[in-house]
Design a protein around this motif. Structure first.
Motif, PDB file in Angstrom:
ATOM      1  N   SER A  41       0.816  -1.215   0.000  1.00 38.86           N
ATOM      2  CA  SER A  41       0.000   0.000   0.000  1.00 38.86           C
ATOM      3  C   SER A  41       0.851   1.266   0.000  1.00 38.86           C
ATOM      4  O   SER A  41       0.308   2.379   0.016  1.00 38.86           O
ATOM      5  CB  SER A  41      -0.914   0.014   1.229  1.00 38.86           C
ATOM      6  N   VAL A  62     -12.197 -14.576  11.401  1.00 36.35           N
ATOM      7  CA  VAL A  62     -12.719 -14.246  10.068  1.00 36.35           C
ATOM      8  C   VAL A  62     -14.237 -14.079  10.108  1.00 36.35           C
ATOM      9  O   VAL A  62     -14.789 -13.236   9.402  1.00 36.35           O
ATOM     10  CB  VAL A  62     -12.299 -15.315   9.036  1.00 36.35           C
ATOM     11  N   TYR A  71     -14.500 -10.640  11.284  1.00 28.81           N
ATOM     12  CA  TYR A  71     -13.891  -9.671  10.366  1.00 28.81           C
ATOM     13  C   TYR A  71     -13.727 -10.304   8.982  1.00 28.81           C
ATOM     14  O   TYR A  71     -12.619 -10.676   8.580  1.00 28.81           O
ATOM     15  CB  TYR A  71     -12.529  -9.209  10.892  1.00 28.81           C
ATOM     16  N   PRO A  72     -14.801 -10.428   8.221  1.00 29.94           N
ATOM     17  CA  PRO A  72     -14.740 -11.094   6.916  1.00 29.94           C
ATOM     18  C   PRO A  72     -13.770 -10.451   5.926  1.00 29.94           C
ATOM     19  O   PRO A  72     -13.326 -11.107   4.987  1.00 29.94           O
ATOM     20  CB  PRO A  72     -16.174 -11.037   6.395  1.00 29.94           C
ATOM     21  N   SER A  73     -13.410  -9.211   6.145  1.00 33.63           N
ATOM     22  CA  SER A  73     -12.478  -8.552   5.222  1.00 33.63           C
ATOM     23  C   SER A  73     -11.100  -9.221   5.223  1.00 33.63           C
ATOM     24  O   SER A  73     -10.319  -9.028   4.288  1.00 33.63           O
ATOM     25  CB  SER A  73     -12.340  -7.074   5.561  1.00 33.63           C
ATOM     26  N   LEU A  74     -10.796 -10.023   6.240  1.00 29.91           N
ATOM     27  CA  LEU A  74      -9.510 -10.722   6.284  1.00 29.91           C
ATOM     28  C   LEU A  74      -9.326 -11.654   5.097  1.00 29.91           C
ATOM     29  O   LEU A  74      -8.206 -11.890   4.661  1.00 29.91           O
ATOM     30  CB  LEU A  74      -9.372 -11.529   7.585  1.00 29.91           C
ATOM     31  N   LYS A  82     -11.612 -11.396   2.266  1.00 32.84           N
ATOM     32  CA  LYS A  82     -12.319 -10.821   1.118  1.00 32.84           C
ATOM     33  C   LYS A  82     -11.411 -10.682  -0.097  1.00 32.84           C
ATOM     34  O   LYS A  82     -11.793 -11.042  -1.205  1.00 32.84           O
ATOM     35  CB  LYS A  82     -12.904  -9.459   1.488  1.00 32.84           C
ATOM     36  N   ASN A  83     -10.223 -10.188   0.094  1.00 26.71           N
ATOM     37  CA  ASN A  83      -9.318  -9.968  -1.029  1.00 26.71           C
ATOM     38  C   ASN A  83      -8.631 -11.236  -1.516  1.00 26.71           C
ATOM     39  O   ASN A  83      -7.839 -11.178  -2.439  1.00 26.71           O
ATOM     40  CB  ASN A  83      -8.276  -8.911  -0.664  1.00 26.71           C
ATOM     41  N   THR A 116     -10.421 -13.869  -2.532  1.00 27.91           N
ATOM     42  CA  THR A 116     -11.350 -14.574  -3.424  1.00 27.91           C
ATOM     43  C   THR A 116     -10.885 -14.410  -4.862  1.00 27.91           C
ATOM     44  O   THR A 116     -10.175 -13.465  -5.201  1.00 27.91           O
ATOM     45  CB  THR A 116     -12.789 -14.070  -3.247  1.00 27.91           C
ATOM     46  N   TYR A 141     -10.322 -11.167  -6.967  1.00 28.05           N
ATOM     47  CA  TYR A 141      -9.253 -10.269  -6.555  1.00 28.05           C
ATOM     48  C   TYR A 141      -7.868 -10.816  -6.852  1.00 28.05           C
ATOM     49  O   TYR A 141      -6.909 -10.083  -6.832  1.00 28.05           O
ATOM     50  CB  TYR A 141      -9.372  -9.972  -5.051  1.00 28.05           C
TER      51      TYR A 141
END
Length: 85
Positions: free
Chosen positions: A33, A70, A73-76, A78-79, A81, A84
């Protein structure tokens, strides 16, 4: 999906996500980032992650604890999948 994501974070393939692996992942995300944070801030992030995830208090995250983290905090994952990757 949980198991695949767990293996990504379990860099040493020990069956646990350990503190240094959490830190390595935080550093990789920051680098990707193009963000720079003070070492104290990074250490606080790692500490908070372990503290929140380590339900049995052994200082590391096992697969059951990972699944619970998870879930909260599903965003752990998400990326991680296919759209992405």
């Amino acid at each position: 999906m949980y198991a695949v994501a767990f293996k990504v974070y379990d860099l040493k393939n020990t069956g646990y996500i350990e503190r240094d692996e959490v830190k390595d992942m935080v550093l990789a995300i920051l680098e990707e980032s193009k963000l720079t944070l003070a070492n104290d801030t990074i250490e606080a992030m790692v500490h908070k992650t372990i503290e929140e995830a380590d339900l049995n208090g052994d200082g590391r995250i096992d697969p059951k604890e990972w699944k619970e983290l998870v879930r909260r905090y599903p965003s752990l994952i998400k990326n991680m999948t296919l759209p992405y990757l």
